[in-house]
Enzyme design. Sequence first.
Site, PDB file in Angstrom:
ATOM      1  N   ASP A  71       0.837  -1.193   0.000  1.00 38.09           N
ATOM      2  CA  ASP A  71       0.000   0.000   0.000  1.00 38.09           C
ATOM      3  C   ASP A  71       0.876   1.249   0.000  1.00 38.09           C
ATOM      4  O   ASP A  71       2.016   1.224   0.495  1.00 38.09           O
ATOM      5  CB  ASP A  71      -0.907   0.022   1.233  1.00 38.09           C
ATOM      6  CG  ASP A  71      -1.958  -1.077   1.205  1.00 38.09           C
ATOM      7  OD1 ASP A  71      -2.328  -1.503   0.096  1.00 38.09           O
ATOM      8  OD2 ASP A  71      -2.396  -1.499   2.286  1.00 38.09           O
ATOM      9  N   ARG A  72       0.332   2.347  -0.498  1.00 40.91           N
ATOM     10  CA  ARG A  72       1.125   3.562  -0.654  1.00 40.91           C
ATOM     11  C   ARG A  72       1.818   3.978   0.639  1.00 40.91           C
ATOM     12  O   ARG A  72       2.997   4.345   0.637  1.00 40.91           O
ATOM     13  CB  ARG A  72       0.230   4.712  -1.140  1.00 40.91           C
ATOM     14  CG  ARG A  72       1.022   5.957  -1.529  1.00 40.91           C
ATOM     15  CD  ARG A  72       0.136   7.173  -1.718  1.00 40.91           C
ATOM     16  NE  ARG A  72      -0.374   7.654  -0.444  1.00 40.91           N
ATOM     17  CZ  ARG A  72      -0.835   8.887  -0.236  1.00 40.91           C
ATOM     18  NH1 ARG A  72      -0.859   9.750  -1.219  1.00 40.91           N
ATOM     19  NH2 ARG A  72      -1.297   9.246   0.947  1.00 40.91           N
TER      20      ARG A  72
END
Length: 602
Positions: A71-72
């Site tokens: 995830d970012r």
Amino acid sequence: MERARVWPFFKQEWVLFEDDDLLAVHKPAGVPSQSAQPERPDDLVMRVRAFLAERDGRAKEPYLGVHQRLDRDTSGVVVFAKRPEANASLAKQFEGRDVEKRYLAAVQGWSGRSRETTLSDELRRGEDGLMEVVPRQKAPPRGVRAPKGRPSGGQRAVTHVRVRTQKEERALLDLILETGRMHQARVQLAHAGAPIAGDPLYGGPRAPRLMLHAAQISLAHPKTGKRLSIRDPHTGPLEFWLKNGDLGARVYDDVAALDAALALAVERRWGLGRSAERDPEERRTTAFRLVNEEGDALPGLAVDVYGEHLVAQLYAGDVWDDAARRERVLDRLDALGFDGVYLKMRPKQANVLVDTRRDELAPSTPVRGQAAPEAFDVLEEGMPVRVRLGDGLSTGVFLDQRSNRRFVRGISESARVANLFSYTCAFSVAAALGGASRTVSVDASVTALERGRENFAAAGIELGGNNAGAHTFVAEDCFAWLARMGGGGKEGPGNRRKAESFDLLVLDPPSYSSTKKRRFVAESDYDELVTLAAKVVGPGGKILACCNHRGLTRTKFRRFVLAGVRAAGRELLQLKDMPDGSDFPPPLGRDPHMKSVLAVLR
């Protein structure tokens, strides 16, 4: 200013392991595994490829085989294959779950639980698109056979948990993911009552970022077959949160914490930061928000990029009573590498000020570095907008409307567009560039409209000749103009009602405003504004309604728009929220300051 220094492709110190077959890197928080906007790539793979080409002096970007994503805002180790020959082995290991993945999570709510346990749940995608734990089915009565298969289409998720360190309600947990499901650790820990700090999706406590870190990957080397364990030691942010919790405004008293928060904010804007160099001309953007207050864990501070300069906005409150804090922030902003830093001291209600150009509120010269030209053009999705950084509290453009202006530009072909509270007419310019047949810009300020004409000229749009009358500017109270257009104004020799309807109305009023004719408060008067607007929108027309009142929730704002349309006797075909700007993240668990909805009327 060197943009490549502020926003480098990658850093050599983030390389964790490298040989002829493999490359393992530290993915910083804020770097996406895949670009959300393919036309503006900012993902890890693109950046690592460009970094390797630059580092090794290659004309062509090298090969990278991709086998994992994070995830970012999850940091940690990511492994790539450097040669196609290494791909098959890695693919087989990842797909066969022969790769051991260890994570580190900072959570709240683990006290009193076992120091070692295993979380085993069935996960499924919920109606809101997030993952959820499938409720366990009760055992059937004696003599009744239990149904076969897993309940409700769930997928089994197994996470082994061990407490590494604990402080009161906060804990650092070592996680081994036996299975690999979307958001597995996040949803399972939240379901167990210990959500990961900084997780906006699953109810995590306040933190500067999602406190999840891919700490180690173990796999067989694709060439030698020997077991290889690669660790990512960049665990400082999680350990800091465990010790201190959420700092709030105290972040300004710790230089290391302040620098870390600024570095994360800069990383999150990499695609915008390098836009001037890498984007096609029609997409280049040189003005955007770099720090968005609590959305970037820096309360009371907003920082905007205008070309080579920064504008720091300090919002009124106890945060800035300490002068040493103000100077420390300005020093750290100056250290980022921009040409200069301007300062705006934002009062609680700027609309009550008689003179917003007072030097103690908005110095006309930079407080750090070199001065910008008195007036210059920045780019927004390729559209030039003229700004003035030393001209009081305002600069000439509201950056939180960039995505809305792109939307208006995309739907304005042959449309008649009215831009109310138009300020310097950026929405009108966007509509004209999108092919609008007519634009009307309405604002009570003659000076703002004159600068709107400058923006039309900067965009190469003629206001005379064949275009005479196509783009007009009206210096008038917007309520009075709407009443006149909609039939509510007085008619007479000097005030004849003009019968004209529009395909699109843009409403972007200030939260509070006063003219000679009336006072407007968004929290109580927005529905009236929509009612008047709905009376001048033609069949099938649209209203883009915007409001940045901080005390107004998105739900309540939608109700205002709906009530206003109904009061006008119009039928609403569609009411949808417009997407938030990527550079304006809201505070954790709260609505963004800018709310925008699109109403389509029959």
